[in-house]
Each structure stands twice: as structure tokens, then as C-alpha cells.
Scaffold this active site. Sequence first.
Site, PDB file in Angstrom:
ATOM      1  N   MET A 160       2.676  -9.348  -1.177  1.00 43.91           N
ATOM      2  CA  MET A 160       2.190  -8.695   0.036  1.00 43.91           C
ATOM      3  C   MET A 160       0.681  -8.527  -0.033  1.00 43.91           C
ATOM      4  SD  MET A 160       5.013  -5.831   1.044  1.00 43.91           S
ATOM      5  CE  MET A 160       6.691  -6.307   1.460  1.00 43.91           C
TER       6      MET A 160
ATOM      7  N   GLN B 138      -9.227  -6.935 -11.244  1.00 45.56           N
ATOM      8  CA  GLN B 138      -9.845  -5.734 -10.675  1.00 45.56           C
ATOM      9  C   GLN B 138      -9.343  -4.484 -11.387  1.00 45.56           C
ATOM     10  OE1 GLN B 138     -10.322  -4.934  -6.263  1.00 45.56           O
ATOM     11  NE2 GLN B 138      -8.604  -3.584  -6.678  1.00 45.56           N
TER      12      GLN B 138
ATOM     13  N   HIS C 139       0.830  -1.210   0.000  1.00 45.44           N
ATOM     14  CA  HIS C 139       0.000   0.000   0.000  1.00 45.44           C
ATOM     15  C   HIS C 139       0.867   1.265   0.000  1.00 45.44           C
ATOM     16  CE1 HIS C 139      -2.907  -2.894   1.970  1.00 45.44           C
ATOM     17  NE2 HIS C 139      -3.640  -2.404   1.005  1.00 45.44           N
TER      18      HIS C 139
END
EC number: 6.3.2.1
Length: 300
Positions: free
Chosen positions: A186, A155, A37
Site C-alpha cells: 500500500m 528511511q 497509515h
Amino acid sequence: MQTFAEISAIREQVKTFKREGRKVAFVPTMGNLHEGHLTLVRKAREYADVVVVSIFVNPMQFDRADDLNNYPRTLEEDLSKLGGEGVEVVFTPTPEIIYPEGLDKQTFVDVPGLSTILEGASRPGHFRGVTTIVNKLFNIVQPDVACFGEKDFQQLAVIRKMVEDLAMDIEIIGVPTVREMDGLAMSSRNGLLTIDERQRAPVLARTMRWISSAMRGGRDDYASVIEDANDQLRAAGLQPDEIFIRDARTLQAITAETTQAVILMSAFLGKARLIDNQTVDMVVETKEEESSEANSASAE
């Protein structure tokens, strides 16, 4: 760093940024942030003056109640990490703010075709939930740029299609998958693994690399390759979920015109569903090469 839970508050702040002539980048997340992230946040910084991050566990995209309930929620730790990255704004709405009338009465956004194949076929409504929340967050934040990880390959393709079809003036940036030292992609779900499961989890990536190597070596009996890969996963204690080998551009079956394939994999390990993907460049003969080979054969 400013944190907002109300839609009106973050809208006013973004309007202020825009009036100042500042470009806004957006990173939507479901929290439980890890280095993957933070890589998205750093990439977003390259494209804009201001980075906005959302943290919202979206109930609409979960097809199992237990999966939603078990999803890790670590808001305080997340805010600390984002502050360390110099993020300007974090949006932390509740489900009641995003879906005030509940999910049953919520208008939704559906991308036909891409949303119902592959993972979409086994998880009905999942991508509809993704596109609905991403569309709503785009409407709230009004970003110039948005960053998404390539780990969620389908996605990303669905979101790109939505943005194109709805003529959204937003640049979508795909960011390569970030991996642990042992190759495991991750993921927030990695935190659900026990110590023993964590040691076995990298088998998913190793099996994916084996498939890639087999394809580059000329194997095109994909059903057999997938069967062998599933055997490798089972031998390591993983429960195979899905393996697809598709055209990376269309996500349809590979054809003679395919120049790049993608391996899409998922498997269950304990409470976690692990996913990964890898692209594979395909060797495509040109007409000149085919003609040359034919002439050589004739000469012989």
C-alpha cells in the site's frame, strides 16, 4: 479531534497532555492516507494514551518538482479517516510555517553514511530532507513514541540512527508493510496508477518474492539474480529503478557473518515510483557444523 496548523497551538496542547500524565504517540505522514497509515495509527494507540498525526507534504525531501506537484493531497478525506480512528490531534502546517525563511536558509539534519548509500546515492538530499522534517516535528510534538512503516526500510534505518546519535528520548516503532490482496504494498503513490498499470503493479512484489526464494534456495550470485529480476520487471512493463540485496542490519554488502538480508526494490510504472522490500533469513553455518562436515569428509 483537534486540528492545529500553528506550532504554538499544538505545543500547548501536547504540554497539557503531558501535565495530565498522558503518554503521547506520533505518526508523521504526508497525507493521502490509506490502510497502511491507519495501521500505524492503530499501532501507535497500543503504546500511548494520545495519538498525534501530522499531515505535511515535505518539499525538502523531493528531488523532482513534478513529483512534489503530483503528490496527492486529500486533506478532508484524511481528516475524516483519522476521526474514525479516534485520533486526538492532527497537525496540518503549511510549508511557510515549517520553513518560514525558505528551504535555502533552513538548518538541516544529516545522517552520514546511511543517507548517502543505496536510494540516497540516486536521490541526493532526499534523506537529509526526511531527517530534517522528522527532527523538527519531533521537536514540535515531543512524543514519547513514534511509528514508521517498514515499507520505507532505509528511511526507518536512517531515522533510528538519527534518534540514537542525537540521544532523543523517543521510542521508534517499526510497523510491517500492509499489502493489497494481490500483494502490492500500500502506498499513496498507487493512486497515480491507471487501471492497466494497477493490474501490472503486483509484479514488483512477485519479483521480490522470486528473489527471496532464489536466495533461500542457495543462489548467491546476486548480480545475476538482480539482472534476472530486472528482466522480469521489464517483461511486465515496469521500468526497473534499483534493486539492492544487502545486510539488513548494516545495509552494507552481504558477508559470511550476515544473518538476515534485505531485498530493496524500486521501479517506475507510469507516473508512479513503486518501492518494496523483504527480509530474508540467511543460513549461517556454525563452527561446530563446519567442523562436523570437515570430519565427515575426512572419514570418507
